[in-house]
Design an enzyme around this catalytic site. Structure first.
Site, mmCIF file in Angstrom:
data_model
loop_
_atom_site.group_PDB
_atom_site.id
_atom_site.type_symbol
_atom_site.label_atom_id
_atom_site.label_comp_id
_atom_site.label_asym_id
_atom_site.label_seq_id
_atom_site.Cartn_x
_atom_site.Cartn_y
_atom_site.Cartn_z
ATOM 1 N N GLU A 1 0.840 -1.208 0.000
ATOM 2 C CA GLU A 1 0.000 0.000 0.000
ATOM 3 C C GLU A 1 0.874 1.257 0.000
ATOM 4 O OE1 GLU A 1 -3.956 -0.648 2.321
ATOM 5 O OE2 GLU A 1 -2.328 -1.372 3.606
ATOM 6 N N TYR B 1 -15.603 26.178 -0.528
ATOM 7 C CA TYR B 1 -15.499 24.706 -0.592
ATOM 8 C C TYR B 1 -14.459 24.246 -1.610
ATOM 9 C CZ TYR B 1 -19.429 25.906 -3.721
ATOM 10 O OH TYR B 1 -20.238 26.507 -4.636
ATOM 11 N N GLU C 1 -7.803 5.976 10.409
ATOM 12 C CA GLU C 1 -8.157 6.774 11.587
ATOM 13 C C GLU C 1 -7.224 7.990 11.698
ATOM 14 O OE1 GLU C 1 -8.019 3.549 11.400
ATOM 15 O OE2 GLU C 1 -9.486 2.583 12.704
ATOM 16 N N ARG D 1 -31.669 50.061 17.685
ATOM 17 C CA ARG D 1 -30.479 50.909 17.552
ATOM 18 C C ARG D 1 -30.543 51.661 16.229
ATOM 19 N NH1 ARG D 1 -24.978 50.825 19.041
ATOM 20 N NH2 ARG D 1 -24.036 52.635 18.040
ATOM 21 N N ARG E 1 -28.211 55.918 22.758
ATOM 22 C CA ARG E 1 -28.593 54.669 22.082
ATOM 23 C C ARG E 1 -29.371 53.723 22.977
ATOM 24 N NH1 ARG E 1 -22.847 53.454 20.796
ATOM 25 N NH2 ARG E 1 -23.062 55.478 19.860
ATOM 26 N N ASP F 1 -26.002 49.189 22.872
ATOM 27 C CA ASP F 1 -24.671 49.174 22.249
ATOM 28 C C ASP F 1 -23.973 47.902 22.707
ATOM 29 O OD1 ASP F 1 -22.498 50.236 20.785
ATOM 30 O OD2 ASP F 1 -21.578 51.000 22.618
ATOM 31 N N ASP G 1 -20.328 46.059 22.214
ATOM 32 C CA ASP G 1 -18.964 46.136 21.669
ATOM 33 C C ASP G 1 -18.237 44.842 21.969
ATOM 34 O OD1 ASP G 1 -19.256 48.709 20.685
ATOM 35 O OD2 ASP G 1 -18.451 49.664 22.484
HETATM 36 N N1 LIG Z 1 -14.226 45.657 18.634
HETATM 37 C C1 LIG Z 1 -15.311 46.181 18.040
HETATM 38 N N2 LIG Z 1 -16.543 46.052 18.579
HETATM 39 C C2 LIG Z 1 -17.635 46.588 17.985
HETATM 40 N N3 LIG Z 1 -17.599 47.263 16.805
HETATM 41 C C3 LIG Z 1 -16.398 47.422 16.233
HETATM 42 C C4 LIG Z 1 -15.200 46.893 16.813
HETATM 43 N N4 LIG Z 1 -14.153 47.213 16.008
HETATM 44 C C5 LIG Z 1 -14.662 47.891 14.978
HETATM 45 N N5 LIG Z 1 -15.999 48.019 15.090
HETATM 46 C C6 LIG Z 1 -16.835 48.701 14.120
HETATM 47 O O1 LIG Z 1 -17.272 49.921 14.664
HETATM 48 C C7 LIG Z 1 -18.493 50.256 14.041
HETATM 49 C C8 LIG Z 1 -19.219 51.312 14.837
HETATM 50 O O2 LIG Z 1 -19.538 50.798 16.102
HETATM 51 P P1 LIG Z 1 -20.405 51.622 17.122
HETATM 52 O O3 LIG Z 1 -21.434 52.424 16.419
HETATM 53 O O4 LIG Z 1 -20.860 50.648 18.201
HETATM 54 O O5 LIG Z 1 -19.331 52.613 17.695
HETATM 55 P P2 LIG Z 1 -19.586 53.465 18.950
HETATM 56 O O6 LIG Z 1 -20.175 52.568 19.996
HETATM 57 O O7 LIG Z 1 -20.352 54.689 18.581
HETATM 58 O O8 LIG Z 1 -18.134 53.876 19.388
HETATM 59 P P3 LIG Z 1 -17.125 52.992 20.156
HETATM 60 O O9 LIG Z 1 -16.633 51.959 19.176
HETATM 61 O O10 LIG Z 1 -16.090 53.985 20.583
HETATM 62 O O11 LIG Z 1 -17.838 52.365 21.320
HETATM 63 C C9 LIG Z 1 -19.207 48.927 13.934
HETATM 64 O O12 LIG Z 1 -20.098 48.924 12.848
HETATM 65 C C10 LIG Z 1 -18.082 47.927 13.754
HETATM 66 O O13 LIG Z 1 -17.944 47.502 12.409
HETATM 67 N N1 LIG Z 2 -21.174 56.096 30.182
HETATM 68 C C1 LIG Z 2 -21.116 55.670 28.895
HETATM 69 N N2 LIG Z 2 -20.782 56.527 27.964
HETATM 70 C C2 LIG Z 2 -20.693 56.101 26.686
HETATM 71 C C3 LIG Z 2 -20.948 54.774 26.327
HETATM 72 C C4 LIG Z 2 -21.321 53.898 27.351
HETATM 73 O O1 LIG Z 2 -21.584 52.686 27.092
HETATM 74 N N3 LIG Z 2 -21.400 54.373 28.626
HETATM 75 N N4 LIG Z 2 -20.836 54.386 25.060
HETATM 76 C C5 LIG Z 2 -20.418 55.198 24.137
HETATM 77 C C6 LIG Z 2 -20.191 54.726 22.762
HETATM 78 O O2 LIG Z 2 -20.168 53.400 22.686
HETATM 79 C C7 LIG Z 2 -20.193 56.590 24.373
HETATM 80 N N5 LIG Z 2 -20.324 56.972 25.728
#
Ligand SMILES: Nc1ncnc2c1ncn2[C@@H]1O[C@H](COP(=O)(O)OP(=O)(O)OP(=O)(O)O)[C@@H](O)[C@H]1O
Ligand SMILES: Nc1nc2c(c(=O)[nH]1)N=C(CO)CN2
Length: 301
Positions: free
Chosen positions: A41, A73, A93, A226, A238, A241, A243
């Protein structure tokens, strides 16, 4: 003063990873390999046929219609053939394990069922096929999500968002901070004239790729009203939010997703709730969250 999060540890923590139904199935990928127990083989080679069922979230690709948001793919088939053709092993395996690892190395694949067929195996009696199947899962990654709201039913929005994150494919919520009241921080600094925020942090274990997780966070924000219209100013008030603060130790500089979050280390409203649920937390490239928060509160910002 703070409203309490309903649970310090989320009930879904006990429920295990949610099975994701989405999958890509690739069958019958065929190549010649020199795997087998017998010298013949290893000398002559034979056909190996592979079926792969990849479990990954397909919603981001369906939304973007962009192949970068899924597994290509054709590329995967090429990688499987290369892995069959490289150094011989004795057992199918072993080969199946190697091929499963190729599939799990693809971003977003959280589980693979991989079958290796050896239809011309040296079996002395008439037979149809012989195969092995392995079922392997990717190790989940710890992600940190910051939640905030300063409009509407703030606590309800944050609690709903945690439930929505717990329902994401391949994801479980490990811990949720209490909700902290905070003054709205604007581009010019704290502004007590704006509606106050409720902020919190959730820890997730997820098999979702970072971009897929962000896709869902942005969707959950939208589902909670949002407003991201062109008229909306930066850091506007907002309803929700979300992040992505960190995803394992991943660092990336893409403006669509920067990791760790580029402003997390200077935000009391992120660091304080994070510390509630992880006293040893660190931000890659920045240091210990406890120290960052102490510096911030000491005014050395
Ligand atoms: N680590 C991350 N988390 C969330 N969004 C992010 C991140 N890095 C880049 N982004 C981009 O940021 C864009 C804007 O995000 P958002 O509107 O929540 O910002 P913000 O909350 O106003 O400001 P901040 O980012 O300072 O909290 C999102 O559409 C996303 O593509
Ligand atoms: N205290 C507080 N301030 C903000 C916050 C938040 O989550 N808490 N988020 C922001 C943009 O993401 C801007 N400012």
């Amino acid at each position: 003063m703070s409203e309490r999060a309903p649970h310090q540890r989320h009930p879904s923590a006990a429920a295990g990873v949610h099975p994701a139904a989405d999958r890509i199935t690739l069958r019958g990928v065929t190549a010649t390999g020199f795997h087998g127990v017998y010298p013949d083989e290893k000398r002559d080679g034979q056909r190996f046929v592979v079926d792969a069922v990849l479990h990954l979230d397909l919603a981001p690709a369906a939304a973007s219609d962009d192949v970068v948001d899924t597994v290509h793919y054709g590329e995967l088939a090429d990688e499987l053939v290369a892995a069959i053709e490289r150094d011989p092993v004795d057992l199918i395996e072993t080969l199946a394990e190697r091929l499963a690892a190729v599939c799990l190395a693809r971003e977003g694949v959280h589980r693979v069922e991989l079958t290796v067929h050896k239809p011309e195996a040296p079996i002395a009696v008439p037979f149809g096929d012989v195969s092995v199947t392995v079922d392997r899962a990717a190790a989940p990654t710890r992600a940190v999500v910051a939640l905030g709201a300063n409009l509407g039913a703030r606590a309800a929005a944050l609690t709903d968002a945690v439930a929505a994150m717990a329902a994401l494919p391949g994801t479980r919520v490990v811990a949720v901070s209490r909700w902290h009241d905070s003054i709205a921080v604007t581009e010019t600094g704290p502004d007590p004239s704006k509606p106050g925020y409720l902020n919190g942090v959730a820890l997730l274990d997820t098999a979702l790729a970072p971009t897929h997780l962000l896709h869902h966070l942005l969707r959950i924000e939208r589902e909670h009203g949002r407003d991201r219209g062109a008229h909306v100013e930066r850091w506007a008030d907002r309803t929700l939010d979300l992040d992505l603060i960190a995803y394992g130790d991943v660092t990336r500089d893409d403006p669509r997703l920067t990791l760790p979050h580029p402003r997390a280390h200077e935000r009391d409203f992120v660091l304080a709730p994070w510390l509630d649920i992880d006293p040893d937390a660190r931000i890659a490239g920045r240091g210990r969250v406890a120290e960052l928060l102490a510096e911030l509160r000491g005014g050395t910002r």
